[in-house]
Scaffold this active site. Structure first.
Site, short mmCIF file in Angstrom:
data_model
loop_
_atom_site.label_atom_id
_atom_site.label_comp_id
_atom_site.label_asym_id
_atom_site.label_seq_id
_atom_site.Cartn_x
_atom_site.Cartn_y
_atom_site.Cartn_z
CG ASP A 97 -5.38 17.38 17.72
OD1 ASP A 97 -4.37 18.05 17.99
OD2 ASP A 97 -5.92 16.59 18.49
CG HIS A 310 -7.22 11.61 22.57
ND1 HIS A 310 -7.42 12.97 22.76
CD2 HIS A 310 -5.94 11.48 22.15
CE1 HIS A 310 -6.31 13.61 22.46
NE2 HIS A 310 -5.40 12.73 22.09
C1 GLC Z 1 -0.93 15.10 22.89
C2 GLC Z 1 -2.00 14.19 22.35
C3 GLC Z 1 -1.59 12.78 22.64
C4 GLC Z 1 -0.27 12.51 21.94
C5 GLC Z 1 0.79 13.53 22.34
C6 GLC Z 1 1.99 13.50 21.43
O1 GLC Z 1 -0.80 15.00 24.26
O2 GLC Z 1 -3.24 14.53 22.91
O3 GLC Z 1 -2.56 11.87 22.27
O4 GLC Z 1 0.19 11.24 22.26
O5 GLC Z 1 0.28 14.83 22.25
O6 GLC Z 1 1.69 14.05 20.18
#
Ligand code: GLC
Length: 536
Positions: A97, A310
């Site tokens: 990620d 998540h």
């Molecule tokens: C994405 C992630 C999330 C995070 C957001 C800001 O949506 O999946 O968990 O809070 O980005 O980075």
């Protein structure tokens, strides 16, 4: 050569809660490595790891303070290298990620940027004398005043996650360098976080109100002009490395928007939130979204299939907490056309977690909404309800490996302490039970691997009828019939008599007439054969 990711099933690992390897209560690389055999046996082909870089973890690692390291909670660079090597040895790919949109406010780039208006890194972030009305996606204003230089900086998420200024070419160069580093470390690609947010409108006009939803319409802070050119540059750079894969998080349920981001010269796939984030269970809507995606996407585009992550409620709980239904959803995800992403714990039917104690809540989104609700005059009780609705801790509880809740997640340091009885649902118990959710996922994954039509076949047809989704996928070798009866009524299927039973949740053999009765809530998967036992 067919690209590997087109025929892969991915599995998302939420770093702090998958498996603790050193007994400090937090998941880590040593823990994940120790579970690679489990994952291999489950039948997945690729892992998506949530951010593992050094971070103050205001938003659990989506606030990176060093793009070139491993957060000590998760181990060392050597642990990461062992993990990659061991995953690859088992034929499992790994995607990382990566957060390109913002950095932690603790990152030295931001520290330098905020130090003075003349600092060369000032323009790496977005600074203004006055804020506009843009709202953060976690709630409240997206602008934070910084007294060092009397200006406001922009943050689409928490104030500790500061948006980079992608209009500055140095930012792009720095991020490509980061990608190069991890590609050379052996990752097989990236999940690009909130990738449609990289550009904001340089007019900085106020966002309008969406009157129907009574919330801000984010017209000027995402999906802006120029974003596709940036994506093409990123894709070109990454694809210079052979066989690397890019999946983008494009935060939208609008198919027309999602479509723009994937395909030739762009991201390989994007998350299809139009399908995956259906809030309440609605089979017709599910079918319509799948069929619409099939119609709108072109030859070079493949959808992704997922129902949990998540960031959202687990589908088991969201869709009503019913075991049969969860199996139907799993069968849909693993037999329809697309690249599936299983979220850790869904394979054992883990449930959502809610808390009655705000001090136990970890998610910045839940906590922010709790505070905003109190400020708006809500009672503590009302604020807690809102916080639980918004909180993403629901799906972030530790993976339930055994019936002993303390194993791997020591009480006092535990990432999140969940009730003892939740651990009745656990891997160890389900491994012994041939009818368990885990055994069902394994069967589905094996079936998918053994049938090329399920891996790459087109739809011969795709139908919806009265809470049943029914399709045939075919390639040049075989035709596979999938009937998913989501209703509480048996239904008749008018079917070619020459079929062989591949998988069912309700029967061991087939009736020998032309009309098959599909039982209520049954998953039925068949293969068409002719008299000689092969494809007709
Ligand atoms: C994405 C992630 C999330 C995070 C957001 C800001 O949506 O999946 O968990 O809070 O980005 O980075």
């Amino acid at each position: 050569m067919v690209k590997w990711w087109k025929q892969s099933t991915f599995y998302e690992i939420y770093m702090p809660s998958f498996k603790d390897g050193n007994g400090d209560g937090i998941g880590d690389f040593a823990g994940i490595t120790s579970k690679l055999d489990f994952l291999k046996e489950l039948g997945i082909d690729g892992l998506w790891l949530t951010p593992f870089y050094p971070s103050p973890k205001v938003d659990n690692g989506y606030d990176i303070s060093d793009y070139y390291g491993i957060d000590p909670d998760y181990g060392t660079m050597a642990d990461f290298e062992v993990f990659i090597q061991e995953a690859h040895r088992r034929g499992i790919k790994v995607i990382a990620d990566l957060v390109l949109n913002h950095t932690s406010s603790k990152h030295h780039w931001f520290q330098e940027s905020k130090s003075s208006k003349d600092h060369p890194k000032r323009d790496w972030y977005i600074w203004k004398d006055e804020p506009n009305n843009w709202e953060s996606f976690f709630g409240g204003s997206a602008w934070e005043y910084d007294e060092t230089t009397n200006q406001y900086y922009y943050h689409a998420f928490a104030k500790e996650q500061v948006d980079l200024n992608w209009a500055n070419p140095d930012v792009k160069a720095a991020m490509l360098d980061t990608m190069k580093f991890w590609l050379e470390k052996g990752v097989d690609g990236f999940r690009l976080d909130v990738i449609n947010f990289l550009k904001v409108n340089d007019s900085f006009q106020d966002n309008p109100l969406d009157v129907e939803k009574n919330e801000q319409n984010h017209l000027y802070d995402k999906d802006q002009e120029g974003i596709l050119a940036v994506i093409e540059e990123i894709a070109e750079f990454v694809h210079l490395y052979p066989d690397k894969f890019l999946v983008g998080e494009v935060g939208s349920e609008n198919l027309a928007i999602l479509k723009q981001y994937s395909g030739l010269n762009k991201l390989d796939v994007v998350f299809n939130f139009n399908i995956g984030s259906i809030e309440t269970f609605d089979v017709e809507k599910l079918y319509q979204q799948l069929a619409a995606t099939e119609n709108v996407y072109d030859q070079a585009q493949i959808p992704t299939l997922f129902f949990s992550s998540h960031d959202m409620s687990r589908h088991f709980s969201r869709f009503g907490g019913d075991e049969d239904r969860a199996k139907l959803v799993a069968a849909f995800m693993l037999t329809a056309k697309g690249v599936p992403f299983i979220y850790q714990g869904d394979e054992i039917g883990m449930r959502d977690w809610v808390t009655d104690d705000i001090s136990k809540m970890k998610d910045v989104q839940g906590i922010t909404h709790y505070q905003l609700a109190l400020q708006a005059g809500k009672s503590y009780k009302e604020a807690l309800v809102i916080a639980n609705e918004k909180s993403r801790d629901k799906s972030r509880t530790p993976m339930q490996w055994t019936a002993d809740s303390n194993v791997g997640f020591s009480e006092n340091l535990s990432w999140i302490t969940i009730p003892e009885d939740a651990y009745k649902i656990n891997v160890e118990a389900q491994q012994k039970d041939p009818d368990s959710m885990l055994s069902f996922y394994k069967k589905l994954l094996r079936l998918r691997k053994n049938h090329s039509a399920l891996l790459a076949g087109d739809y011969e047809f795709l139908r919806y009828e009265d809470d049943m989704i029914y399709f045939v996928r075919k390639d040049w070798v075989e035709k596979i019939v999938v009937a998913l009866n989501f209703s509480n009524q048996p239904k008749t299927l008018d079917i070619d008599p020459n079929v062989e039973l591949l998988l069912s949740t309700k029967r061991k053999s087939l009736e020998s007439n032309h009309v098959i009765t599909i039982m209520e809530n049954e998953v039925l998967i068949l293969k068409e054969v002719n008299e000689n036992g092969c494809f007709k």
